[in-house]
Write a protein that holds these residues in place. Structure first.
Motif, PDB file in Angstrom:
ATOM      1  N   THR A 226       2.937  10.102  -9.552  1.00 52.76           N
ATOM      2  CA  THR A 226       2.306  10.266 -10.865  1.00 52.76           C
ATOM      3  C   THR A 226       1.546  11.579 -10.931  1.00 52.76           C
ATOM      4  O   THR A 226       1.587  12.291 -11.943  1.00 52.76           O
ATOM      5  N   VAL A 227       0.872  11.933  -9.856  1.00 53.42           N
ATOM      6  CA  VAL A 227       0.049  13.141  -9.835  1.00 53.42           C
ATOM      7  C   VAL A 227       0.886  14.401  -9.629  1.00 53.42           C
ATOM      8  O   VAL A 227       0.682  15.405 -10.297  1.00 53.42           O
ATOM      9  N   ARG A 228       1.848  14.359  -8.712  1.00 50.89           N
ATOM     10  CA  ARG A 228       2.570  15.571  -8.334  1.00 50.89           C
ATOM     11  C   ARG A 228       4.068  15.493  -8.557  1.00 50.89           C
ATOM     12  O   ARG A 228       4.778  16.454  -8.284  1.00 50.89           O
TER      13      ARG A 228
ATOM     14  N   LEU B  14       0.827  -1.206   0.000  1.00 53.76           N
ATOM     15  CA  LEU B  14       0.000   0.000   0.000  1.00 53.76           C
ATOM     16  C   LEU B  14       0.865   1.261   0.000  1.00 53.76           C
ATOM     17  O   LEU B  14       0.548   2.238  -0.695  1.00 53.76           O
ATOM     18  N   LEU B  15       1.964   1.240   0.754  1.00 56.12           N
ATOM     19  CA  LEU B  15       2.877   2.389   0.771  1.00 56.12           C
ATOM     20  C   LEU B  15       3.484   2.597  -0.621  1.00 56.12           C
ATOM     21  O   LEU B  15       3.538   3.731  -1.117  1.00 56.12           O
ATOM     22  N   GLY B  16       3.927   1.520  -1.264  1.00 57.60           N
ATOM     23  CA  GLY B  16       4.478   1.626  -2.613  1.00 57.60           C
ATOM     24  C   GLY B  16       3.469   2.166  -3.608  1.00 57.60           C
ATOM     25  O   GLY B  16       3.785   3.032  -4.428  1.00 57.60           O
ATOM     26  N   LEU B  17       2.231   1.678  -3.532  1.00 60.46           N
ATOM     27  CA  LEU B  17       1.183   2.177  -4.432  1.00 60.46           C
ATOM     28  C   LEU B  17       0.860   3.636  -4.156  1.00 60.46           C
ATOM     29  O   LEU B  17       0.638   4.416  -5.093  1.00 60.46           O
ATOM     30  N   ALA B  18       0.838   4.023  -2.874  1.00 58.04           N
ATOM     31  CA  ALA B  18       0.567   5.428  -2.526  1.00 58.04           C
ATOM     32  C   ALA B  18       1.671   6.332  -3.072  1.00 58.04           C
ATOM     33  O   ALA B  18       1.395   7.405  -3.639  1.00 58.04           O
ATOM     34  N   LEU B  19       2.938   5.922  -2.921  1.00 56.02           N
ATOM     35  CA  LEU B  19       4.050   6.709  -3.464  1.00 56.02           C
ATOM     36  C   LEU B  19       3.976   6.795  -4.985  1.00 56.02           C
ATOM     37  O   LEU B  19       4.221   7.853  -5.569  1.00 56.02           O
TER      38      LEU B  19
ATOM     39  N   PHE C 176       9.267   6.665  -8.576  1.00 49.64           N
ATOM     40  CA  PHE C 176       7.908   6.914  -8.095  1.00 49.64           C
ATOM     41  C   PHE C 176       7.256   8.089  -8.808  1.00 49.64           C
ATOM     42  O   PHE C 176       6.082   8.361  -8.607  1.00 49.64           O
ATOM     43  N   GLY C 177       7.989   8.803  -9.617  1.00 53.12           N
ATOM     44  CA  GLY C 177       7.431   9.905 -10.380  1.00 53.12           C
ATOM     45  C   GLY C 177       7.496   9.582 -11.859  1.00 53.12           C
ATOM     46  O   GLY C 177       8.126   8.614 -12.272  1.00 53.12           O
ATOM     47  N   PRO C 178       6.858  10.389 -12.668  1.00 53.39           N
ATOM     48  CA  PRO C 178       6.861  10.129 -14.112  1.00 53.39           C
ATOM     49  C   PRO C 178       8.243  10.383 -14.696  1.00 53.39           C
ATOM     50  O   PRO C 178       8.987  11.226 -14.224  1.00 53.39           O
TER      51      PRO C 178
END
Length: 146
Positions: free
Chosen positions: A27-29, A17-22, A37-39
């Motif tokens: 992806t969003v910010r 869940l922590l990995g998915l939240a990150l 963890f980012g694009p």
């Protein structure tokens, strides 16, 4: 094979869940710097087919007036490091002094550099093909004090 304990299952579900939240937050910010963890936008976009293509280089001028290419072999500094920090160099051109120092360390017998500049060559592109024309623009310049 042993059965996973309730605590073990909870730890694994929590880590997932922590990995998915990150991943979602990135992806969003996120930015490229937050990868993985980012694009990673480097390859996710393209320029229009008629947009000019930049080619960045670093060059110096020694005290004899000769233009010296300041690539990785001459300074030990990769071009990507210069390009990635170009905004910092633009805000504080004095940072280019370190490029001159790196050159002097590798070439102690060479004449001192009196100027270091970041030059962007903009290649003209038409219909997705280079035309053979280009324009050089000095993006950042640092000169030694007279």
């Amino acid at each position: 094979m042993e059965t996973l304990t309730t605590r073990g299952r909870a730890v694994r579900v929590g880590a997932t869940l922590l990995g998915l939240a990150l991943l979602l937050l990135g992806t969003v910010r996120g930015t490229d710097d937050d990868f993985p963890f980012g694009p990673f936008r480097m390859y996710s976009t393209s320029d229009p087919p008629d947009a000019p293509a930049p080619d960045t280089r670093v060059e110096g001028v020694d005290r004899t007036g000769a233009v010296v290419p300041l690539g990785q072999d001459a300074t030990g500094i990769r071009r990507a490091e210069i390009e990635g920090q170009q905004d910092r160099y633009a805000a504080d051109p004095g940072l280019l002094r370190r490029v001159a120092e790196a050159y002097a360390e590798r070439h102690p017998a060479a004449p001192d550099l009196v100027e270091v500049r970041i030059v962007v060559r903009w290649y003209d592109i038409q219909g997705g093909r280079p035309t053979g024309r280009w324009t050089d623009r000095t993006a950042v310049r640092w000169e030694t004090a007279p």
